[in-house]
Design an enzyme around this catalytic site. Structure first.
Site, PDB file in Angstrom:
ATOM      1  N   ASN A 175      -1.122   4.651 -29.011  1.00 14.57           N
ATOM      2  CA  ASN A 175      -1.220   3.929 -27.730  1.00 14.57           C
ATOM      3  C   ASN A 175      -1.836   4.911 -26.726  1.00 14.57           C
ATOM      4  O   ASN A 175      -1.199   5.872 -26.297  1.00 14.57           O
ATOM      5  CB  ASN A 175       0.197   3.483 -27.335  1.00 14.57           C
ATOM      6  CG  ASN A 175       0.318   2.975 -25.904  1.00 14.57           C
ATOM      7  OD1 ASN A 175      -0.521   3.228 -25.061  1.00 14.57           O
ATOM      8  ND2 ASN A 175       1.411   2.280 -25.641  1.00 14.57           N
ATOM      9  N   VAL A 176      -3.101   4.658 -26.397  1.00 14.18           N
ATOM     10  CA  VAL A 176      -3.899   5.622 -25.636  1.00 14.18           C
ATOM     11  C   VAL A 176      -3.256   5.953 -24.278  1.00 14.18           C
ATOM     12  O   VAL A 176      -3.137   7.125 -23.892  1.00 14.18           O
ATOM     13  CB  VAL A 176      -5.331   5.055 -25.405  1.00 14.18           C
ATOM     14  CG1 VAL A 176      -6.185   6.000 -24.603  1.00 14.18           C
ATOM     15  CG2 VAL A 176      -5.991   4.739 -26.751  1.00 14.18           C
ATOM     16  N   GLU A 230       6.774  -6.124 -34.778  1.00 23.36           N
ATOM     17  CA  GLU A 230       6.652  -5.824 -33.346  1.00 23.36           C
ATOM     18  C   GLU A 230       6.728  -7.100 -32.511  1.00 23.36           C
ATOM     19  O   GLU A 230       6.317  -7.127 -31.350  1.00 23.36           O
ATOM     20  CB  GLU A 230       5.349  -5.064 -33.095  1.00 23.36           C
ATOM     21  CG  GLU A 230       5.241  -3.769 -33.906  1.00 23.36           C
ATOM     22  CD  GLU A 230       5.811  -2.529 -33.202  1.00 23.36           C
ATOM     23  OE1 GLU A 230       5.644  -2.407 -31.986  1.00 23.36           O
ATOM     24  OE2 GLU A 230       6.420  -1.678 -33.898  1.00 23.36           O
ATOM     25  N   HIS A 238      -1.498  -3.251 -30.926  1.00 25.14           N
ATOM     26  CA  HIS A 238      -0.935  -4.592 -31.130  1.00 25.14           C
ATOM     27  C   HIS A 238      -2.085  -5.592 -31.001  1.00 25.14           C
ATOM     28  O   HIS A 238      -3.057  -5.343 -30.260  1.00 25.14           O
ATOM     29  CB  HIS A 238       0.094  -4.951 -30.049  1.00 25.14           C
ATOM     30  CG  HIS A 238       1.394  -4.234 -30.153  1.00 25.14           C
ATOM     31  ND1 HIS A 238       2.048  -3.727 -29.055  1.00 25.14           N
ATOM     32  CD2 HIS A 238       2.187  -3.967 -31.217  1.00 25.14           C
ATOM     33  CE1 HIS A 238       3.188  -3.163 -29.439  1.00 25.14           C
ATOM     34  NE2 HIS A 238       3.289  -3.294 -30.744  1.00 25.14           N
ATOM     35  N   CYS A 240       2.214  -7.916 -22.189  1.00 22.18           N
ATOM     36  CA  CYS A 240       3.282  -7.122 -22.839  1.00 22.18           C
ATOM     37  C   CYS A 240       4.619  -7.378 -22.166  1.00 22.18           C
ATOM     38  O   CYS A 240       5.673  -7.274 -22.788  1.00 22.18           O
ATOM     39  CB  CYS A 240       3.016  -5.625 -22.702  1.00 22.18           C
ATOM     40  SG  CYS A 240       1.542  -5.058 -23.504  1.00 22.18           S
TER      41      CYS A 240
END
Ligand code: SUG
Length: 448
Positions: free
Chosen positions: A25-26, A174, A250, A370
């Site tokens: 996750n950048v 997830e 995701h 999210c």
């Protein structure tokens, strides 16, 4: 019967911080050394909820988890009273302590997968909490998530709750971040699209090479079985493994769906042309199905990941129009904002955009989509939901007041050594469970 899509947004918890915990996750990795502002974070999330409520949508509130997870610290060998446990963990492994303080449960798209009743053979709404076993800090979430879901959807006549899948990478799950649903109207039978990153057992399917795939085919298949999904209500597709390696951890970082619309990047799926044709053929509605496929030439993959265009929410408004709820980072990116302008004028149902400042969450890789768990409910089901978790003007004011009284406006590395952060956090949450009439849902309430 009339039906609604209710978005249950995660209230950001009082210990929101940046610890660089999510490899792949950048944003999480880039902001590992930043300090956080939990008060600003919770108020930014509440402002989005209020804006949705003001548009005539039914908006829900999902409570945060109790952090630090003192029980897991004890399980890992730190002993004594709460203050001693925190002190020892801070000295031995400050990042481990930060993981136990993470407010990551705010991203309720990862809380669970939800199948609405028109899609299930028993006519119930099914919930399975995600095991989130790919990241230690997130693997601490499922038990409390299930308790919270049961406190919100507490009626066996309408709601079925399942235990999260086995806590092992083969069944990495997830939740709704890799799940979307297409339908004519929210109360109609829909097509649920499950997008997996890799297969645990089938070695023929490609895998990402650098970053982990967090959702497996086998987990998605298990959810379809558990939820008694009608065969015509399910489609399973593989995410493009190359984009996972570029920070798309995701599916909701590269695609978003609502009603009869799929908005996705050109590189979202493996064998994309075939995948899109399969979705189109499997659509169970009667309306025209729209696929808005954003070309790489207009929005590069790095623009998509940095702006979080595809982590926008797509919502149907009461007047029948469709709104893109986008992070302000999209407005600031010239390629992305030009694309949005073009899209809302083009021949498709998306005809409005609204931008939100969600910077505190965005810096950890969490955009508008999210932060919400979608639950489509008919009128009877909605009336069986705990009414205190539905946002009203009064509830909004109460929650802002609650946050202003309990939350700090700065958390940096050394603050996690201070045991009063635990006391403040648990005091705030104890009060919140009364405000939302959730009963006892946290370990500290159940043990006390
Ligand atoms: O799991 N970030 C979250 C972001 C989740 C985004 N959710 C969706 N795409 N639906 C994650 O990677 C970062 C925590 C930290 O580094 O402190 C974090 O957990």
């Amino acid at each position: 019967m009339h039906a609604f899509e209710v978005n249950f947004d995660g209230l950001v918890g009082p210990t929101h911080n940046y610890a660089g915990l999510s490899y792949g996750n950048v944003a999480s990795l880039n902001n590992a050394t930043s300090y956080s502002n939990p008060k600003e974070a919770v108020l930014q999330g509440l402002a989005k909820m209020k804006a949705m409520h003001d548009k005539g949508l039914t908006q829900g509130v999902f409570a945060p988890h109790a952090r630090p997870d003192i029980n897991v610290l004890r399980r890992l060998g730190f002993s004594g009273n709460d203050a001693q446990v925190i002190n020892k963990a801070f000295k031995a492994d400050p990042i481990l302590l930060r993981a136990c303080y993470s407010a990551s449960a705010m991203w309720t798209a990862n809380a669970a997968t939800v199948s609405p009743s028109p899609d299930t053979t028993d006519g119930k709404v099914h919930f399975t909490s995600a095991n989130l076993n790919n990241k230690f800090h997130r693997s601490l979430e499922p038990a409390t998530t299930t308790r919270l879901l049961k406190a919100m959807f507490n009626d066996d006549a309408y709601f079925a709750h399942h235990t999260h899948l086995p806590d092992q990478g083969f069944f990495g799950d997830e939740g709704a971040a890799n799940h979307t649903r297409f339908c004519d109207n929210h109360g109609d039978q829909g097509l649920e699209m499950f997008v997996f990153g890799e297969s645990a057992f089938n070695k023929q399917l490609p895998k990402p090479e650098k970053f982990p795939a967090r959702q497996t085919l086998e987990a998605s298949q298990a959810i379809c079985r558990l939820h008694n999904l009608k065969p015509t209500s399910q489609i399973l597709l593989q995410q493009n493994p190359d984009v996972i390696d570029q920070g798309v951890f995701h599916n909701d970082v590269i695609a978003v769906g609502n009603a009869n619309v799929l908005l996705c990047h050109q590189q979202a799926f493996l064998n994309q042309a075939h995948a899109l044709e399969n979705i189109r053929n499997a659509y169970v509605g009667n309306k025209e199905f729209y696929i808005i496929e954003v070309p790489t030439t207009q929005v590069s993959l790095s623009d998509a990941v940095n702006s979080y265009l595809f982590n926008s929410q797509l919502v149907s408004l009461p007047d029948g129009s469709m709104l893109l709820v986008a992070p302000q980072e999209c407005q600031r990116n010239s390629a992305v904002s030009a694309y949005i302008e073009q899209m809302i004028l083009a021949d498709n149902p998306v005809n409005q955009v609204q931008f939100f400042d969600l910077k505190q969450s965005m810096q950890n890789g969490g955009g508008p989509a999210c932060l919400r768990l979608r639950v489509a409910l008919n009128e009877k089901e909605l009336s069986a939901v705990n009414p205190e978790v539905i946002l009203t003007d009064t509830k909004y004011t109460q929650l802002c007041d609650w946050a202003n009284r309990h939350y700090r406006d700065k958390l940096e590395a050394n603050d996690f050594a201070d045991p009063s952060l635990l006391t403040q956090s648990f005091t705030a949450l104890d009060e919140l469970t009364q405000l939302l009439k959730l009963g006892s849902v946290y370990d500290f309430q159940l043990e006390g």
